[in-house]
Design an enzyme around this catalytic site. Structure first.
Site, PDB file in Angstrom:
ATOM      1  N   LEU A   1      -2.254  45.475  58.103  1.00  0.00           N
ATOM      2  CA  LEU A   1      -1.937  45.628  56.679  1.00  0.00           C
ATOM      3  C   LEU A   1      -0.457  45.897  56.465  1.00  0.00           C
ATOM      4  O   LEU A   1      -0.036  46.300  55.395  1.00  0.00           O
ATOM      5  CB  LEU A   1      -2.787  46.750  56.071  1.00  0.00           C
TER       6      LEU A   1
ATOM      7  N   GLU B   1      13.783  43.873  61.198  1.00  0.00           N
ATOM      8  CA  GLU B   1      12.551  43.846  61.988  1.00  0.00           C
ATOM      9  C   GLU B   1      12.681  42.897  63.178  1.00  0.00           C
ATOM     10  O   GLU B   1      12.194  43.183  64.269  1.00  0.00           O
ATOM     11  CB  GLU B   1      11.376  43.441  61.097  1.00  0.00           C
TER      12      GLU B   1
ATOM     13  N   ASP C   1       5.413  39.707  54.854  1.00  0.00           N
ATOM     14  CA  ASP C   1       5.120  41.122  54.636  1.00  0.00           C
ATOM     15  C   ASP C   1       6.185  41.797  53.784  1.00  0.00           C
ATOM     16  O   ASP C   1       5.887  42.537  52.841  1.00  0.00           O
ATOM     17  CB  ASP C   1       5.002  41.843  55.977  1.00  0.00           C
TER      18      ASP C   1
END
Length: 384
Positions: A130, A165, A177
């Site tokens: 998630l 990231e 995301d």
């Protein structure tokens, strides 16, 4: 039994977090996300359709009078400390690399940053698929911008968080995301076209039709920085190269026979068919055809299980149990190899389906799964 995973009260979380700093600039929240459909299509210049969750990571920030960045977490005992000029690939490990990576990416983009103390509190289940990582990195980005008194704009923050990231945390995600976390809107899904990074809000209100989006965290942990995600991305790049295409967005099902490699054929078939399923889900939503939405979810799961090979027994068990229990459809969501399943279920059957999933897990000797409420929620913001 399945365990309910509560997102917490944002104001209470923010108040507690701010109390950990002497003179906080503010507290900022960024949500996790559920991808309704469009898995592993972002880095193939394809289409995705995520929603932001009510579950978020919170970041409180205070300025310092030196060039240090300190990072602490409610969930961790240790505090990480690093000089801003020293941050570079390989200099910070673990979860703190996501936060340090934001500072590095903003400085790389030409922004002046003060020294800062950051404290974070995560309410997105870790390893759930998630996107707890995007929630962390995007909340840190808003906090750092506030401390520096800058506003690069949300599109620029997507770029910065993607660099952070990929280059500092070592997780080469495709941008879905971060985009969902920064641009999500209450009551809407976000249609993202990664060919040109354009977005469009699409209404997502299943509760108005007596339906519920049930999110089941299997507790089978996954990570974007492991080899499975990277190898699938490499397969897609190899397939596009073999076809003479810039990305698999340009591929068609007619191209499959030209690949001459069964694994690359299956990877490509998933990407091409998944992009088309995103289009079909959007069309179904515009026609209030929720049965079609559910059927496309289930088709998507079969493609990820069989062609992309990113499912696992826990994910398959939840999908089968949900469909057997009356769901309109279900699919794994996220990068795969563990994580979560979404199921579109009649609201009056949600509790029963969650209970059946818990019973199936107990019978297999697996840890109890978590069940999350999943109304489409607001994107990253300052908590009042």
């Amino acid at each position: 039994m399945a365990e309910h995973v509560d997102p917490g009260d944002p104001n209470e979380v923010a108040k507690a977090l701010a109390s950990r700093l002497a003179d906080p600039v503010g507290v900022f929240a960024a949500p996790g996300r559920v991808n309704l459909i469009g898995e592993h299509t972002d880095y193939n210049a394809g289409l995705c359709l995520p929603i932001a969750l009510p579950h978020a990571t919170y970041a409180a920030v205070a300025r310092r009078d030196d060039d240090l960045l300190t990072v602490a977490s409610v969930q961790q005992d240790a505090r990480v400390e690093v000089r801003l000029p020293d941050i570079a690939p390989g200099t910070v490990d673990g979860w703190a690399s996501y936060v340090a990576g934001v500072a590095w990416a903003l400085r790389e983009a030409g922004h002046e940053l003060p020294g800062m103390d950051l404290v974070v509190d995560g309410h997105v289940p870790l390893g759930s698929g998630l996107s707890s990582s995007a929630a962390l990195i995007c909340s840190a980005a808003l906090a750092m911008c506030a401390a520096a008194g800058i506003d690069p704009g949300r599109d620029a923050l997507v770029d910065a968080t993607m660099r952070a990231e990929a280059e500092i945390a070592g997780a080469p995600t495709g941008g879905l995301d971060q985009t969902a976390s920064l641009l999500g809107r209450e009551g809407h899904a976000l249609l993202i076209d990664f060919r040109d990074r354009t977005t469009r809000q699409v209404g997502w209100r299943p509760r108005s039709e007596g339906l519920e989006l049930l999110v089941v965290d299997t507790r089978a942990a996954h990570s974007h920085s492991d080899g499975g995600y990277r190898s699938r991305r490499e397969d897609c790049e190899a397939a596009a190269h073999r076809l003479g295409l810039a990305t698999l967005r340009e591929a068609t099902l007619a191209d499959l026979d030209r690949l001459g490699d069964d694994r690359l054929l299956r990877r490509t078939r998933h990407v091409v068919s998944e992009i088309e399923r995103v289009r079909q889900v959007v069309a179904a939503l515009e026609q209030d055809d929720w049965s079609r939405v559910g059927a496309l979810f289930t088709e998507s799961h079969a493609s990820m299980r069989d062609d992309f090979e990113i499912s696992c027994p826990e994910l398959d068990e939840v999908v089968a149990t949900a469909v057997d229990g009356g769901a309109l459809g279900a699919r794994m969501t996220g990068g795969g190899f563990g994580g979560s399943v979404i199921a579109l279920v009649p609201a009056d059957a949600a509790a029963s389906i969650a209970e059946q999933v818990g019973e199936r897990f107990a019978a297999r000797g697996w840890p109890a799964p978590g069940v999350l409420p999943a109304p489409a929620s607001a994107g990253a913001h300052e908590v009042a």
